[in-house]
Design a protein around this motif. Structure first.
Motif, PDB file in Angstrom:
ATOM      1  N   LEU A  23      40.849  42.476  39.838  1.00  0.00           N
ATOM      2  CA  LEU A  23      42.019  42.876  40.627  1.00  0.00           C
ATOM      3  C   LEU A  23      42.949  41.703  40.887  1.00  0.00           C
ATOM      4  O   LEU A  23      42.506  40.558  41.020  1.00  0.00           O
ATOM      5  CB  LEU A  23      41.568  43.459  41.972  1.00  0.00           C
ATOM      6  CG  LEU A  23      40.677  44.690  41.909  1.00  0.00           C
ATOM      7  CD1 LEU A  23      40.437  45.223  43.311  1.00  0.00           C
ATOM      8  CD2 LEU A  23      41.312  45.775  41.039  1.00  0.00           C
ATOM      9  N   GLU A  24      44.240  42.033  41.001  1.00  0.00           N
ATOM     10  CA  GLU A  24      45.208  40.995  41.359  1.00  0.00           C
ATOM     11  C   GLU A  24      45.070  40.688  42.851  1.00  0.00           C
ATOM     12  O   GLU A  24      45.134  41.590  43.700  1.00  0.00           O
ATOM     13  CB  GLU A  24      46.618  41.494  41.045  1.00  0.00           C
ATOM     14  CG  GLU A  24      47.652  40.401  41.154  1.00  0.00           C
ATOM     15  CD  GLU A  24      49.076  40.934  41.032  1.00  0.00           C
ATOM     16  OE1 GLU A  24      49.976  40.222  41.495  1.00  0.00           O
ATOM     17  OE2 GLU A  24      49.267  42.042  40.487  1.00  0.00           O
ATOM     18  N   LEU A  25      44.844  39.410  43.142  1.00  0.00           N
ATOM     19  CA  LEU A  25      44.714  38.964  44.533  1.00  0.00           C
ATOM     20  C   LEU A  25      45.858  37.999  44.829  1.00  0.00           C
ATOM     21  O   LEU A  25      46.338  37.313  43.922  1.00  0.00           O
ATOM     22  CB  LEU A  25      43.388  38.232  44.752  1.00  0.00           C
ATOM     23  CG  LEU A  25      42.098  38.926  44.289  1.00  0.00           C
ATOM     24  CD1 LEU A  25      40.894  38.016  44.561  1.00  0.00           C
ATOM     25  CD2 LEU A  25      41.908  40.263  44.987  1.00  0.00           C
ATOM     26  N   ASP A  26      46.264  37.910  46.102  1.00  0.00           N
ATOM     27  CA  ASP A  26      47.278  36.898  46.416  1.00  0.00           C
ATOM     28  C   ASP A  26      46.591  35.548  46.624  1.00  0.00           C
ATOM     29  O   ASP A  26      45.374  35.431  46.452  1.00  0.00           O
ATOM     30  CB  ASP A  26      48.144  37.323  47.625  1.00  0.00           C
ATOM     31  CG  ASP A  26      47.392  37.285  48.947  1.00  0.00           C
ATOM     32  OD1 ASP A  26      46.270  36.733  48.994  1.00  0.00           O
ATOM     33  OD2 ASP A  26      47.934  37.796  49.936  1.00  0.00           O
ATOM     34  N   GLU A  27      47.348  34.533  46.999  1.00  0.00           N
ATOM     35  CA  GLU A  27      46.781  33.175  47.044  1.00  0.00           C
ATOM     36  C   GLU A  27      45.665  33.039  48.083  1.00  0.00           C
ATOM     37  O   GLU A  27      44.791  32.181  47.957  1.00  0.00           O
ATOM     38  CB  GLU A  27      47.881  32.115  47.259  1.00  0.00           C
ATOM     39  CG  GLU A  27      48.627  32.166  48.561  1.00  0.00           C
ATOM     40  CD  GLU A  27      49.722  33.241  48.581  1.00  0.00           C
ATOM     41  OE1 GLU A  27      50.387  33.342  49.619  1.00  0.00           O
ATOM     42  OE2 GLU A  27      49.896  34.001  47.606  1.00  0.00           O
ATOM     43  N   THR A  28      45.653  33.924  49.088  1.00  0.00           N
ATOM     44  CA  THR A  28      44.592  33.864  50.100  1.00  0.00           C
ATOM     45  C   THR A  28      43.392  34.711  49.706  1.00  0.00           C
ATOM     46  O   THR A  28      42.311  34.565  50.266  1.00  0.00           O
ATOM     47  CB  THR A  28      45.140  34.354  51.470  1.00  0.00           C
ATOM     48  OG1 THR A  28      46.400  33.745  51.691  1.00  0.00           O
ATOM     49  CG2 THR A  28      44.207  34.008  52.615  1.00  0.00           C
ATOM     50  N   GLY A  29      43.611  35.629  48.755  1.00  0.00           N
ATOM     51  CA  GLY A  29      42.513  36.497  48.326  1.00  0.00           C
ATOM     52  C   GLY A  29      42.687  37.955  48.723  1.00  0.00           C
ATOM     53  O   GLY A  29      41.813  38.786  48.456  1.00  0.00           O
ATOM     54  N   TYR A  30      43.804  38.274  49.376  1.00  0.00           N
ATOM     55  CA  TYR A  30      44.051  39.683  49.702  1.00  0.00           C
ATOM     56  C   TYR A  30      44.395  40.452  48.423  1.00  0.00           C
ATOM     57  O   TYR A  30      45.109  39.929  47.552  1.00  0.00           O
ATOM     58  CB  TYR A  30      45.205  39.826  50.702  1.00  0.00           C
ATOM     59  CG  TYR A  30      44.840  39.373  52.103  1.00  0.00           C
ATOM     60  CD1 TYR A  30      44.167  40.234  52.961  1.00  0.00           C
ATOM     61  CD2 TYR A  30      45.137  38.096  52.553  1.00  0.00           C
ATOM     62  CE1 TYR A  30      43.799  39.824  54.233  1.00  0.00           C
ATOM     63  CE2 TYR A  30      44.774  37.674  53.821  1.00  0.00           C
ATOM     64  CZ  TYR A  30      44.107  38.549  54.657  1.00  0.00           C
ATOM     65  OH  TYR A  30      43.738  38.134  55.903  1.00  0.00           O
ATOM     66  N   ILE A  31      43.894  41.676  48.335  1.00  0.00           N
ATOM     67  CA  ILE A  31      44.181  42.501  47.161  1.00  0.00           C
ATOM     68  C   ILE A  31      45.653  42.929  47.206  1.00  0.00           C
ATOM     69  O   ILE A  31      46.157  43.349  48.257  1.00  0.00           O
ATOM     70  CB  ILE A  31      43.243  43.735  47.123  1.00  0.00           C
ATOM     71  CG1 ILE A  31      41.789  43.269  46.957  1.00  0.00           C
ATOM     72  CG2 ILE A  31      43.650  44.698  46.016  1.00  0.00           C
ATOM     73  CD1 ILE A  31      40.745  44.355  47.118  1.00  0.00           C
ATOM     74  N   VAL A  32      46.302  42.792  46.072  1.00  0.00           N
ATOM     75  CA  VAL A  32      47.733  43.111  45.998  1.00  0.00           C
ATOM     76  C   VAL A  32      47.906  44.590  45.658  1.00  0.00           C
ATOM     77  O   VAL A  32      47.273  45.094  44.727  1.00  0.00           O
ATOM     78  CB  VAL A  32      48.414  42.235  44.916  1.00  0.00           C
ATOM     79  CG1 VAL A  32      49.868  42.632  44.716  1.00  0.00           C
ATOM     80  CG2 VAL A  32      48.301  40.755  45.289  1.00  0.00           C
ATOM     81  N   ASN A  33      48.734  45.256  46.438  1.00  0.00           N
ATOM     82  CA  ASN A  33      49.070  46.651  46.122  1.00  0.00           C
ATOM     83  C   ASN A  33      49.995  46.667  44.904  1.00  0.00           C
ATOM     84  O   ASN A  33      51.096  46.105  44.949  1.00  0.00           O
ATOM     85  CB  ASN A  33      49.788  47.323  47.288  1.00  0.00           C
ATOM     86  CG  ASN A  33      48.839  47.804  48.354  1.00  0.00           C
ATOM     87  OD1 ASN A  33      48.960  47.433  49.503  1.00  0.00           O
ATOM     88  ND2 ASN A  33      47.872  48.623  47.980  1.00  0.00           N
TER      89      ASN A  33
END
Ligand SMILES: Cc1cc2nc3c(=O)[nH]c(=O)nc-3n(C[C@H](O)[C@H](O)[C@H](O)COP(=O)(O)OP(=O)(O)OC[C@H]3O[C@@H](n4cnc5c(N)ncnc54)[C@H](O)[C@@H]3O)c2cc1C
Length: 251
Positions: free
Chosen positions: A181-191
């Protein structure tokens, strides 16, 4: 204490093609058309024994000012952190508490100028730069103060407080998804599509704090959980026209 990824028992998964696979405890293999991820995010703590003791006792340590601030109305509290969230939480607490002491490890904020100046201009917030927490003080049941140390002079002093707030960030529990999954730089999953629960993988949806670095509240997690359920149901309906959609009125 929230479960860690290791203790949560979901060590393996494959998101590929039409059917996704998940292994539970390395034993049970589940094949599924759709998956909703709601693994949340864990607050970071300093890791001091005294901090953990009063956190576990529910005796005055918190990582959520919005959630717990009200319990410290008209009292004196200490908050640790230097970023935008810490400033926002300190400002929130200042409206409820008699005094807020903010401990900043470096000689400046990490926060944006506007957030830092908001805190600096709030009369009942005292900011102690170059200051670290040495120990959370208490009577064995509840917090009574915080022992701090100036990391430039090594001088120590005790600050009376009934609440100790930790605002040094959150870690989304998403490590196991990082290969897919695409995650942002902090690790949150990107919608993948804003306003939906869709991820970049077909049939995999996300809800709650795992994808939300802004609100992180029970009610928003429940709301996005509902969105994910509806999105998953529609996905199944589109995949298999014999699947009955009970929410067709929302289409
Ligand atoms: C101290 C505290 C007080 C709070 N108070 C409030 C409040 O008053 N009001 C409010 O609205 N919100 C409050 N919140 C925030 C609220 O708890 C969260 O926003 C909400 O629980 C997020 O829901 P979620 O389902 O996304 O994640 P969570 O509730 O965190 O659930 C995630 C679950 O996934 C599991 N998990 C993690 N990794 C894996 C894995 N690899 N495999 C399987 N399972 C896994 C975890 O064990 C956990 O059970 C508070 C939070 C904290 C920490």
């Amino acid at each position: 204490m929230k479960q860690t990824l290791e203790t949560a028992g979901l060590p393996k998964l494959i998101f590929h093609g039409d059917i996704h696979k998940v292994w539970v405890n390395d034993e049970k293999e589940i094949h599924c058309d759709t998956i909703i991820i709601s693994t949340g995010a864990s607050a970071k703590y300093l890791g001091l024994d005294s901090e953990q003791k009063y956190l576990k006792l529910g005796g005055g340590v918190s990582a959520c000012a919005v959630c717990d601030g009200f319990f410290y109305r008209n009292q004196e509290v200490v908050i640790v952190g230097a970023g935008d969230s810490a400033c926002e939480e300190a400002h929130y607490l200042s409206k409820l508490c008699k005094k807020v002491t903010m401990l900043v490890r470096r000689d400046e904020f990490r926060a944006s100028k506007i957030m830092a100046s908001r805190v600096k201009n709030t009369p009942n917030i005292e900011i102690l730069f170059n200051t670290e927490t040495e120990e959370v003080l208490g009577d064995g049941q509840v917090v009574t103060g915080v022992r701090v140390v100036n990391n430039q002079t090594n001088e120590k002093h005790d600050i009376p407080a009934t609440g100790f707030f930790v605002a040094i960030g959150h870690k989304p529990n998403t490590d196991i998804f990082k290969d897919y999954l695409e995650l942002d730089e902090t690790g949150y999953i990107v919608n993948a599509k804003p306003g939906t629960s869709k991820t970049n993988v077909e049939g995999v949806f996300v809800s709650g704090d795992a994808a939300d670095h802004v609100y992180r509240q029970a009610i928003t997690a429940a709301g996005t959980g509902c969105m994910a359920a509806l999105d998953a149901e529609r996905y199944l309906a589109a995949k298999d026209s014999t699947f009955e959609v009970s929410t067709s009125t929302y289409n």
